[in-house]
Design an enzyme around this catalytic site. Sequence first.
Site, mmCIF file in Angstrom:
data_model
loop_
_atom_site.group_PDB
_atom_site.id
_atom_site.type_symbol
_atom_site.label_atom_id
_atom_site.label_comp_id
_atom_site.label_asym_id
_atom_site.label_seq_id
_atom_site.Cartn_x
_atom_site.Cartn_y
_atom_site.Cartn_z
ATOM 1 N N THR A 191 -0.247 13.062 -21.971
ATOM 2 C CA THR A 191 -1.471 12.937 -22.779
ATOM 3 C C THR A 191 -2.663 12.967 -21.818
ATOM 4 O O THR A 191 -3.301 11.958 -21.570
ATOM 5 C CB THR A 191 -1.481 11.625 -23.594
ATOM 6 N N LEU B 236 6.231 2.739 -15.861
ATOM 7 C CA LEU B 236 6.740 3.086 -14.521
ATOM 8 C C LEU B 236 5.617 3.533 -13.588
ATOM 9 O O LEU B 236 4.637 4.152 -13.997
ATOM 10 C CB LEU B 236 7.841 4.150 -14.600
ATOM 11 N N ARG B 237 5.822 3.162 -12.323
ATOM 12 C CA ARG B 237 4.910 3.610 -11.260
ATOM 13 C C ARG B 237 5.556 4.776 -10.542
ATOM 14 O O ARG B 237 6.760 4.713 -10.247
ATOM 15 C CB ARG B 237 4.697 2.490 -10.224
ATOM 16 N N ALA C 202 -8.295 -3.257 -1.217
ATOM 17 C CA ALA C 202 -9.572 -2.523 -1.262
ATOM 18 C C ALA C 202 -9.457 -1.230 -0.468
ATOM 19 O O ALA C 202 -8.762 -1.166 0.535
ATOM 20 C CB ALA C 202 -10.684 -3.392 -0.689
ATOM 21 N N GLY D 211 -6.532 6.642 -8.341
ATOM 22 C CA GLY D 211 -6.510 7.989 -8.890
ATOM 23 C C GLY D 211 -5.199 8.154 -9.624
ATOM 24 O O GLY D 211 -4.616 7.185 -10.084
ATOM 25 N N CYS E 153 -2.620 8.485 -14.448
ATOM 26 C CA CYS E 153 -2.635 7.434 -15.480
ATOM 27 C C CYS E 153 -3.923 6.612 -15.511
ATOM 28 O O CYS E 153 -4.674 6.673 -16.477
ATOM 29 C CB CYS E 153 -1.448 6.498 -15.284
ATOM 30 N N LYS F 189 -7.496 8.360 -16.433
ATOM 31 C CA LYS F 189 -7.605 8.945 -17.782
ATOM 32 C C LYS F 189 -7.320 7.903 -18.852
ATOM 33 O O LYS F 189 -7.877 7.984 -19.957
ATOM 34 C CB LYS F 189 -6.723 10.184 -17.933
HETATM 35 C C1 UDX Z 1 0.125 3.226 -12.869
HETATM 36 C C2 UDX Z 1 0.640 1.859 -13.335
HETATM 37 O O1 UDX Z 1 0.885 1.015 -12.207
HETATM 38 C C3 UDX Z 1 1.901 2.020 -14.149
HETATM 39 O O2 UDX Z 1 2.341 0.771 -14.642
HETATM 40 C C4 UDX Z 1 1.620 2.972 -15.296
HETATM 41 O O3 UDX Z 1 2.791 3.195 -16.054
HETATM 42 C C5 UDX Z 1 1.075 4.291 -14.793
HETATM 43 O O4 UDX Z 1 -0.083 4.066 -13.985
HETATM 44 P P1 UDX Z 1 0.787 4.923 -10.907
HETATM 45 O O5 UDX Z 1 -0.276 5.839 -11.436
HETATM 46 O O6 UDX Z 1 2.113 5.491 -10.528
HETATM 47 O O7 UDX Z 1 1.103 3.768 -11.979
HETATM 48 O O8 UDX Z 1 0.176 4.238 -9.607
HETATM 49 P P2 UDX Z 1 -0.199 2.777 -9.084
HETATM 50 O O9 UDX Z 1 0.815 2.337 -8.120
HETATM 51 O O10 UDX Z 1 -0.511 1.870 -10.204
HETATM 52 O O11 UDX Z 1 -1.528 3.109 -8.261
HETATM 53 C C6 UDX Z 1 -2.660 3.672 -8.931
HETATM 54 C C7 UDX Z 1 -3.769 3.962 -7.969
HETATM 55 O O12 UDX Z 1 -4.384 2.747 -7.563
HETATM 56 C C8 UDX Z 1 -3.377 4.673 -6.686
HETATM 57 O O13 UDX Z 1 -4.343 5.687 -6.415
HETATM 58 C C9 UDX Z 1 -3.416 3.586 -5.637
HETATM 59 O O14 UDX Z 1 -3.702 4.107 -4.357
HETATM 60 C C10 UDX Z 1 -4.524 2.706 -6.154
HETATM 61 N N1 UDX Z 1 -4.444 1.286 -5.743
HETATM 62 C C11 UDX Z 1 -3.392 0.518 -6.141
HETATM 63 C C12 UDX Z 1 -5.460 0.737 -4.976
HETATM 64 O O15 UDX Z 1 -6.431 1.413 -4.612
HETATM 65 N N2 UDX Z 1 -5.393 -0.592 -4.626
HETATM 66 C C13 UDX Z 1 -4.363 -1.386 -5.006
HETATM 67 O O16 UDX Z 1 -4.378 -2.569 -4.665
HETATM 68 C C14 UDX Z 1 -3.328 -0.818 -5.782
#
Ligand code: UDX
Length: 432
Positions: free
Chosen positions: A86, A149-150, A251, A256, A259, A262
Amino acid sequence: MKLTVIGTGYLGATHAAAMAELGHEVLGIDTDSSKVARLNAGEVPFFEPGLPELSQRNLQAGRLRFTTSYDEIGAFGEVHFICVGTPQRKGSNAADLSYVHGSVDALIPVLQAGSVVVGKSTVPAGTAAGIAQQVQAAGGDLVWNPEFLREGFAVADTLTPDRVVLGAESDRAIKVMHDVYARILESGTPLIVTDFATAELVKVAANSFLATKISFINAMAEVCEATGADVTQLATALSHDERIGGKFLHAGLGFGGGCLPKDIRAFIARAEELGVDQAVEFLKEIDAINLRRRARMIDLARQLCSGTLAGMRVGVLGAAFKPNSDDIRDSPALDVAAAIQREGAAVRVYDPEAMANARISFPALAYSSSAAEACADADVVLHLTEWSEFRTMHPSVLSDVVRQRNIVDGRNALDRDLWRSEGWVYRALGRQ
Ligand code: UDX
């Protein structure tokens, strides 16, 4: 049980293999025939640790197969999982639901009476209720079962989730889901059974909270930059308060991926439609803080190049939106790399896994096959995705290949003292 999985992206391919691992017979479907052929050959079309092994094991056991035919999945399965994407709609904050509606419209004519359709895609609140009417008219029941899921941990997150959320109106459908997830639930995984709207909201609320945590600490990083404080020490000190915790307080360049960005935008758009825009107005600021980190990164690079990036050579370490993924959707790293190139710098990018995807989406950037090659003759090195290869790399790997020993650590993940002791000018986001 005989299950089908519609859509074989990160979510669907992982879900299909994981359901087969639980002992079910699984048929996955995708409209992309070359993807289906690769999946049937045991190849996973994206980088996800542990997934190729899981898929191959279950293909060989005869529990997992992929097709392009809806007729086949209608006849095959009693439970159908919708796992299509989506994405953000072009020119709008709202979610593009065309893949969800397209897959439901294709499934309905072949659905056997008594089947259960399970929505896993992330959708705006109110979507499931409409789909439920379609499914009920065809003699089936709908369940909304969001996925958390991540990427990088997709296999573990699917087989041992934190919680299972089921939105449903039918007891029969809930019972079927108990059977599908029997092994997961028997191990004590918390189960929340609720209505459709709550199930849909759990997912967007969870992602909004995670995005808020990241932007909160990045907002503190802005204040740290103005006061000379250190955001990494601030986060450590905060994390000892159990009510706050340390996770998602890292930090840096911000979030990005496919998920978080958007999903918060789609939430803002849906809240506006519902007339509760004020309730999520703060998410606009969360998005803005996140994007400001990218601008700050470019400012630091410019500062280290004596005020202009024009004509400078910039080595970029990282292209994926986060480590252990080859996903470059809304990647902060590539966004920064492209912006710096637009300012007239010669940018070379290296990433351990995401190069193929990066080349397709950012063909104007230059790419190298190693960190040292990307940083050859660089005036400044930018560390933008914290792969362990970069975190553990000794500065001497780059010291003699660069023109100037300047590095900006966009992820606060390098050993600052080590880099400085090797003669580098080290700058970071949120600390000196
Ligand atoms: C996320 C959610 O965690 C997950 O539960 C959902 O189903 C989908 O979106 P994902 O996109 O795989 O999962 O990545 P995630 O590990 O959550 O990280 C997202 C972004 O945040 C990454 O770009 C990461 O670098 C950034 N991030 C994460 C930070 O900048 N700081 C943090 O402390 C944690």
